[in-house]
Design a protein around this motif. Structure first.
Motif, PDB file in Angstrom:
ATOM      1  N   LEU A 163      25.690  36.332 -61.186  1.00 45.66           N
ATOM      2  CA  LEU A 163      26.593  35.793 -62.206  1.00 45.66           C
ATOM      3  C   LEU A 163      27.948  36.487 -62.256  1.00 45.66           C
ATOM      4  O   LEU A 163      28.811  36.086 -63.031  1.00 45.66           O
ATOM      5  CB  LEU A 163      25.942  35.892 -63.583  1.00 45.66           C
ATOM      6  N   SER A 164      28.158  37.504 -61.447  1.00 46.59           N
ATOM      7  CA  SER A 164      29.360  38.331 -61.597  1.00 46.59           C
ATOM      8  C   SER A 164      30.593  37.796 -60.869  1.00 46.59           C
ATOM      9  O   SER A 164      31.693  38.263 -61.139  1.00 46.59           O
ATOM     10  CB  SER A 164      29.072  39.742 -61.102  1.00 46.59           C
ATOM     11  N   LEU A 165      30.428  36.872 -59.963  1.00 47.08           N
ATOM     12  CA  LEU A 165      31.577  36.387 -59.204  1.00 47.08           C
ATOM     13  C   LEU A 165      32.337  35.306 -59.965  1.00 47.08           C
ATOM     14  O   LEU A 165      31.748  34.436 -60.610  1.00 47.08           O
ATOM     15  CB  LEU A 165      31.131  35.813 -57.858  1.00 47.08           C
ATOM     16  N   ARG A 166      33.654  35.373 -59.850  1.00 39.93           N
ATOM     17  CA  ARG A 166      34.524  34.368 -60.458  1.00 39.93           C
ATOM     18  C   ARG A 166      34.382  33.048 -59.716  1.00 39.93           C
ATOM     19  O   ARG A 166      34.336  33.012 -58.488  1.00 39.93           O
ATOM     20  CB  ARG A 166      35.969  34.852 -60.391  1.00 39.93           C
ATOM     21  N   ARG A 167      34.333  31.964 -60.444  1.00 35.74           N
ATOM     22  CA  ARG A 167      34.262  30.636 -59.839  1.00 35.74           C
ATOM     23  C   ARG A 167      35.676  30.155 -59.549  1.00 35.74           C
ATOM     24  O   ARG A 167      36.492  30.029 -60.460  1.00 35.74           O
ATOM     25  CB  ARG A 167      33.570  29.650 -60.768  1.00 35.74           C
TER      26      ARG A 167
END
Length: 184
Positions: A163-167
């Motif tokens: 969940l930590s990566l920017r979309r």
């Protein structure tokens, strides 16, 4: 008031018409890279860990029951905090989120154990944590930590990393690829 001949009141807005948006540039990609901040991600994750450890200890004291699966919720919260705080999209942010979640899960167990011990000795949690010695840790690992704690902490770290990566949207992704292609 200018009228658009293509505008129809009962139709949805068309976001993907050709010629409506200017194409992305390498400068836009450079702005995306500069917007990343490991420091902000670290601060956001630490804030979530401290607040969650206190919440977990209070909930355990209130219910008089230890809930090891709450570390999965910690992974969810840390992952979102790292994403929002760091705005990152490279390998550093999932690694940071996973390591912070593992350490936060074990910190939560330490705080819960200190709270339980403090209640038995009728003292405060801070007194117990301040008096921890090297002889305390083997007893803690033998008597308090279980295999379930390790399993939940591992899966919480996986959740946080995911969940930590920017979309990135299509335009941001193209701008990033253009910036990467112009670098030597």
């Amino acid at each position: 008031m200018a009228t658009d001949p293509r505008h129809q009141v009962l139709r949805l807005r068309k976001k993907h018409l050709p010629g409506e948006h200017e194409p992305p540039t390498a400068a836009d990609g450079a702005k995306l890279v500069q917007a990343q901040s490991v420091w902000h991600a670290l601060l956001a994750g630490l804030l979530v860990i401290v607040v969650f450890a206190a919440f977990w200890a209070m909930l355990t004291d209130l219910l008089q029951r230890y809930l090891p699966w709450l570390s999965l919720l910690l992974g969810f919260l840390v992952g979102h905090a790292v994403r929002r705080g760091g705005q990152g999209f490279d390998w550093r942010f999932p690694l940071l989120a996973a390591v912070m979640t593992l350490s936060g899960a074990f910190l939560g167990v330490v705080v819960i154990a200190a709270g339980t011990t403090a209640a038995e000795f009728d003292t405060s949690v801070f007194v117990i944590l301040r008096n921890v010695t090297t002889l305390t840790w083997p007893v803690f690992f033998d008597e308090v930590l279980t295999v379930a704690d390790f399993i939940y902490a591992f899966f919480a770290a996986v959740i946080a990393a995911a969940l930590s990566l920017r979309r990135l949207d299509r335009r941001e992704f193209q701008a990033l690829r253009l910036w990467q292609s112009t670098r030597p």
